[in-house]
Design a protein around this motif. Structure first.
Motif, PDB file in Angstrom:
ATOM      1  N   TRP A 138       0.838  -1.200   0.000  1.00  0.00           N
ATOM      2  CA  TRP A 138       0.000   0.000   0.000  1.00  0.00           C
ATOM      3  C   TRP A 138       0.868   1.244   0.000  1.00  0.00           C
ATOM      4  O   TRP A 138       1.842   1.340   0.756  1.00  0.00           O
ATOM      5  CB  TRP A 138      -0.904   0.033   1.232  1.00  0.00           C
ATOM      6  N   THR A 140      -0.075   5.149   0.741  1.00  0.00           N
ATOM      7  CA  THR A 140      -1.229   5.869   1.272  1.00  0.00           C
ATOM      8  C   THR A 140      -1.069   7.375   1.118  1.00  0.00           C
ATOM      9  O   THR A 140       0.005   7.929   1.366  1.00  0.00           O
ATOM     10  CB  THR A 140      -1.473   5.509   2.748  1.00  0.00           C
ATOM     11  N   PRO A 205       1.658   1.089   5.757  1.00  0.00           N
ATOM     12  CA  PRO A 205       1.941   1.243   4.326  1.00  0.00           C
ATOM     13  C   PRO A 205       3.435   1.191   4.026  1.00  0.00           C
ATOM     14  O   PRO A 205       4.268   1.448   4.900  1.00  0.00           O
ATOM     15  CB  PRO A 205       1.380   2.631   4.023  1.00  0.00           C
TER      16      PRO A 205
END
Length: 509
Positions: A138, A140, A205
């Motif tokens: 991820w 973010t 993340p």
């Protein structure tokens, strides 16, 4: 909440964990709420969904959820006042749609009872690991403004590098839908609102960024300090790089105070010349002095400012640099960064040039729903006939008006109640002409007039004032819901009104 239940929730950190029979109340049947309920049902949880709205759309969604196995769907305002039981027993978990405030009675009751409250993003993080599918990293992204542009740029750069990537979260595609993709993704660029961050706690993340902060959603968070605290959560547990805006001290302070994974770096971005461990601009080029070996004496070229388009305001450059920092942290090469910038399709209603009519440039920035976003737009043009106003969300306009009064030729006010903005104009730009467009008829204090007619009136008023060399900028600095269904509806109304203005002289001839 019992220790057994607490232990069970703590163990729910993958799709393949034991979700069966978990008693969950889901609040909200919009995009994220529907996605959360659908996911939990697929996991085997017992789900009761609650929403205040009872209309054709929500009734259709409720029918779908009942078909796939929802225990109960409760529509109507009366169901939002208290926490419902699930199969006659108390809920073990609440999963809320991001727009539901902590002060909402149902959520407040859950908090008092010690029942954990997650958002859809928290749920997505917990189920991202699934046997037989790739687990995406991820990246973010949050910030008061620029999130959607930045997440789109990051997606484009990642895809240009040949990665299977998607932009998800607050941008439109629910992150749970991305997580449940049958193939899976290499990386997900996740746009996070302050609401979503409020209801998240365990995200980690690979890289993260807070683009900027300014007054917004104070009515939801209760104070600007609370808003800042929720925005700062984007940096918690970041693994590789916390990216911050070197031109805004608040974001750097967030990074300094963040509890991150050991070895995580702080990487700045600036629209000026970058220092070591920063990305920035040199002679019209976007450059990287963070993710290269000899960053003290050299920089990697990532593209040109002109790659971003014909109209390139400063904040768009900042967004591109932030996106580049995130994907460079992931390992994307400079050539793919530039290709991603060139391939990126700017979304509608974001400093969108609609037309040039008799030397007057017409710009649609309906996405500028707060003063900070409007300030970024205003700084790109001079002189400006400014169309502004709408639902204020409890923010202050004094700094916006005082900072840009010198570039204002006139202001056309829309909105059911733009008294706050009008007051700031009277105090800080007393010599600037202000034209107020009637809001239309009202009922119980709400505007019932046609939003298209309001915008047509605003465009006509602006056209009477603007001359060759001027810019008419629709950057409302306010939310749209007092007269329009969304900022997109407001922007579309502006585009249509300008189109009719452009066609007018031809029809008369």
């Amino acid at each position: 909440m019992t220790g057994t239940n607490s232990s069970r929730l703590e163990s729910l950190v993958s799709w393949d964990a034991d979700w069966a029979g978990l008693r969950v109340v889901v609040t909200g049947i919009g995009l994220s709420g529907f996605s959360a309920a659908d996911t939990l049902i697929e996991l085997g949880a017992r789900v009761v969904l609650v929403d205040a709205r009872e209309n054709e759309e929500t009734l259709a969604k409720a029918d779908t959820l009942r078909i796939v196995g929802a225990h109960e769907v409760l529509l109507g305002q009366e169901h939002t006042a208290a926490l419902p039981l699930v199969g006659g027993e108390p809920a073990e978990l609440v999963v809320t749609s991001p727009g539901w405030s902590p002060q909402q009675p149902l959520l407040a009751e859950a908090a008092r009872a010690g029942i954990p409250i997650w958002g859809d993003v928290e749920l997505a993080w917990r189920v991202r690991h699934r046997a037989g599918r790739r687990t995406a990293d991820w990246l973010t992204i949050t910030g008061t403004n620029g999130k959607t542009t930045t997440v789109g740029l990051a997606e484009s750069m990642l895809q240009a590098a040949g990665l299977r990537a998607i932009a998800a979260g607050n941008v439109g595609t629910p992150v749970l839908d991305a997580i449940r993709d049958p193939v899976g993704y290499d990386v997900i660029a996740v746009e996070l609102s302050s609401f979503q961050l409020h209801w998240s706690s365990s995200l980690s993340p690979l890289a993260s960024v807070c683009l900027n902060v300014a007054q917004d959603h104070v009515d939801w968070h209760g104070s600007f300090e609370n808003y800042l605290a929720d925005k700062a959560k984007v940096y918690a547990n970041t693994q590789i790089a916390c990216v911050y805006n070197a031109e805004q001290r608040e974001t750097e302070a967030m990074v300094e105070e963040a509890d991150v994974v050991e070895g995580c770096r702080a990487v700045g971005f600036t629209t000026g010349i970058p220092a070591v461990s920063m990305l920035g601009v040199v002679n019209g080029l976007l450059v990287d002095r963070a993710f290269i070996e000899d960053r003290r004496r050299s920089a990697a070229e990532l593209g040109a400012v002109s790659d971003l388009g014909d109209v390139v305001p400063r904040h768009l450059v900042a967004n591109a640099l932030a996106a580049a920092a995130l994907v460079r942290a992931y390992g994307v090469e400079p050539a793919a960064v530039q290709a991603g910038i060139r391939n990126f399709q700017h979304g509608a209603h974001r400093i969108q040039q609609v037309a040039t009519i008799e030397g007057v440039r017409w710009i649609n920035d309906s996405k500028a729903t707060n003063p900070h976003a409007a300030a970024a737009s205003l700084s790109a043009f001079d002189p400006v006939v400014w169309i502004a106003g709408g639902l204020s969300k409890g923010v202050d306009y004094d700094a916006l008006v005082s900072g840009h009064a010198g570039r204002l030729k006139a202001v056309v006010l829309i909105g059911r109640d733009s008294s706050g903005l009008l007051g700031s104009l009277q105090r800080h730009a007393p010599d600037v002409p202000v034209i107020s467009v009637p809001p239309g008829e009202t009922e119980n204090g709400q505007a019932t007039g046609n939003g298209e007619e309001v915008m047509a009136g605003a465009v006509a008023a602006a056209a009477r004032i603007a001359a060759d060399g001027d810019t008419v900028l629709m950057a409302p600095a306010s939310a749209s819901m007092d007269q329009f269904t969304s900022y997109a509806h407001r922007g579309d109304a502006f585009i249509e009104a300008v189109r009719r203005l452009e066609e007018g002289p031809a029809q008369e001839r």
